[in-house]
Design an enzyme around this catalytic site. Structure first.
Site, mmCIF file in Angstrom:
data_model
loop_
_atom_site.group_PDB
_atom_site.id
_atom_site.type_symbol
_atom_site.label_atom_id
_atom_site.label_comp_id
_atom_site.label_asym_id
_atom_site.label_seq_id
_atom_site.Cartn_x
_atom_site.Cartn_y
_atom_site.Cartn_z
ATOM 1 N N GLU A 268 -0.230 -6.040 -10.318
ATOM 2 C CA GLU A 268 -0.465 -6.755 -11.584
ATOM 3 C C GLU A 268 0.494 -7.943 -11.750
ATOM 4 O O GLU A 268 0.089 -9.022 -12.178
ATOM 5 C CB GLU A 268 -0.325 -5.787 -12.771
ATOM 6 C CG GLU A 268 -1.465 -4.789 -12.912
ATOM 7 C CD GLU A 268 -1.351 -3.589 -11.994
ATOM 8 O OE1 GLU A 268 -2.336 -2.823 -11.900
ATOM 9 O OE2 GLU A 268 -0.280 -3.394 -11.377
ATOM 10 N N VAL B 106 4.225 -3.316 -5.806
ATOM 11 C CA VAL B 106 4.047 -2.091 -6.580
ATOM 12 C C VAL B 106 4.133 -2.303 -8.101
ATOM 13 O O VAL B 106 3.761 -1.411 -8.868
ATOM 14 C CB VAL B 106 5.090 -1.034 -6.120
ATOM 15 C CG1 VAL B 106 6.475 -1.366 -6.681
ATOM 16 C CG2 VAL B 106 4.654 0.370 -6.501
ATOM 17 N N TYR B 107 4.578 -3.477 -8.550
ATOM 18 C CA TYR B 107 4.668 -3.743 -10.000
ATOM 19 C C TYR B 107 3.281 -4.003 -10.567
ATOM 20 O O TYR B 107 2.597 -4.892 -10.088
ATOM 21 C CB TYR B 107 5.539 -4.968 -10.289
ATOM 22 C CG TYR B 107 6.978 -4.891 -9.845
ATOM 23 C CD1 TYR B 107 7.598 -3.690 -9.520
ATOM 24 C CD2 TYR B 107 7.754 -6.062 -9.748
ATOM 25 C CE1 TYR B 107 8.922 -3.657 -9.110
ATOM 26 C CE2 TYR B 107 9.076 -6.023 -9.353
ATOM 27 C CZ TYR B 107 9.658 -4.821 -9.028
ATOM 28 O OH TYR B 107 10.970 -4.779 -8.629
ATOM 29 N N SER B 108 2.755 -3.285 -11.562
ATOM 30 C CA SER B 108 3.391 -2.228 -12.336
ATOM 31 C C SER B 108 2.538 -0.957 -12.240
ATOM 32 O O SER B 108 1.876 -0.566 -13.182
ATOM 33 C CB SER B 108 3.514 -2.678 -13.784
ATOM 34 O OG SER B 108 2.233 -3.195 -14.211
#
Length: 315
Positions: A64, A52-54
């Site tokens: 990412e 889930v980053y970012s």
């Protein structure tokens, strides 16, 4: 660099884990490569990220950070010398979240592709999913371990009761168990972990890799008044820490840091590394200067007097 065993797994990790949340966010790809080079160049091997980053950044969709780490590993040819940890379960879009078997099988393939690797050393449940039976989640992980796509599994943001239930499910059904826990824990935020999670993790030999080791930067001493809140994107969070107890903790950090000729960040992280049962705090950097601070923390030895002073100030 001395390595520590993560839980009962065969993963041997450095005493400080590099947080990948900043890659592709507050550190662009070029800067991220320099930070990763400096970290690995210091003999450290443990990098934590999440699918889930970012996604919180406008225009980003998640992945990412994993993508940058994957590009860096491919460019350096160093995959085998690293322990890569990532996570699954946080929302990546409509219908793309949770810990169901079907979603995990889909999400792991996306993470492997972004990381440009055929295995993940530590695959973690990013947060508890009360809508999916724990047995189903652990069976999904068992298949990934059997297929060689995952070496060990961990949990993040679980309560003591839910972690205990997961461990019981693993034992009852012969499934892989969570070898690590990623809780929020630092000199300021102690009670949530120490009350119930710490005794459970120590008794069950669960490796603990806490996040927010520097309390979003408060424990660096950078934020000592409301006028300092504008110094970074995280400054808005500092009002939660800047109170009588927070100032008492900073004063103790100032004192120990002066005695040790160290920075406050080094002392705060060294306190975590010295905590019984704790494997490796997670900390991130957005500049080479900050990275030097992180690396130096792994070489800082706090004696019993230093630890007692910090314990009392933060009690």
């Amino acid at each position: 660099m001395d390595k520590r065993r993560l839980g009962r797994s065969d993963l041997m990790v450095s005493p400080l884990c590099l947080g990948g949340n900043v890659f592709g966010w507050t550190a662009d790809e070029t800067t991220s490569f320099k930070l990763l080079d400096a970290y690995a160049g210091a003999g450290l091997n443990f990098i934590d990220t999440a699918d889930v980053y970012s996604s919180w950044v406008p225009g980003h969709v998640g992945g990412e950070s994993e993508t940058i780490i994957g590009k860096w590993m491919k460019a350096r040819g160093n995959r085998s010398s690293l322990i890569i940890a990532t996570k699954v379960g946080s929302e990546m879009g409509p219908g793309k979240k949770g810990l169901s078997k079907a979603y995990i099988r889909s999400a792991v393939e996306a993470s492997l592709q972004r990381l440009q690797t055929d295995y993940i050393d530590l695959y973690q449940s990013h947060r508890d999913d009360p809508d999916t039976p724990q047995q189903e989640t652990l069976e999904a992980y068992a298949e990934l371990v059997r297929d060689g796509k995952v070496r060990a599994i961990g949990a993040s943001n679980f309560t003591a009761e839910r972690l205990r239930q997961a461990l019981e499910t693993s034992a009852k059904h012969g499934l892989p168990r969570y070898e690590s826990l990623q809780p929020e824990y630092n000199l300021y935020n102690r009670a949530g972990y120490e009350s119930e999670l710490e005794p459970l993790c120590r008794s069950q030999e669960i490796g603990v890799i806490p996040y927010y080791g520097l309390a979003s930067g408060f424990l660096t001493g950078k934020y000592r008044s409301e006028a300092d809140f504008g110094k970074s994107p995280r400054g808005g969070r500092m009002s939660a820490y800047l109170n009588e107890r927070g100032r008492r903790i900073l004063a103790a950090l100032d004192d120990v840091a002066a005695r040790k000729s160290a920075s406050l960040a080094q002392v705060a992280l060294a306190w975590l590394m010295a905590r019984p049962g704790l494997t490796a705090p997670i900390a991130s950097a957005t500049s080479l200067e900050q990275m030097s601070d992180l690396v130096a923390s792994t070489k800082l030895h706090l004696d019993s007097g230093d630890i007692e002073q910090l314990d009392q100030a933060s009690a």
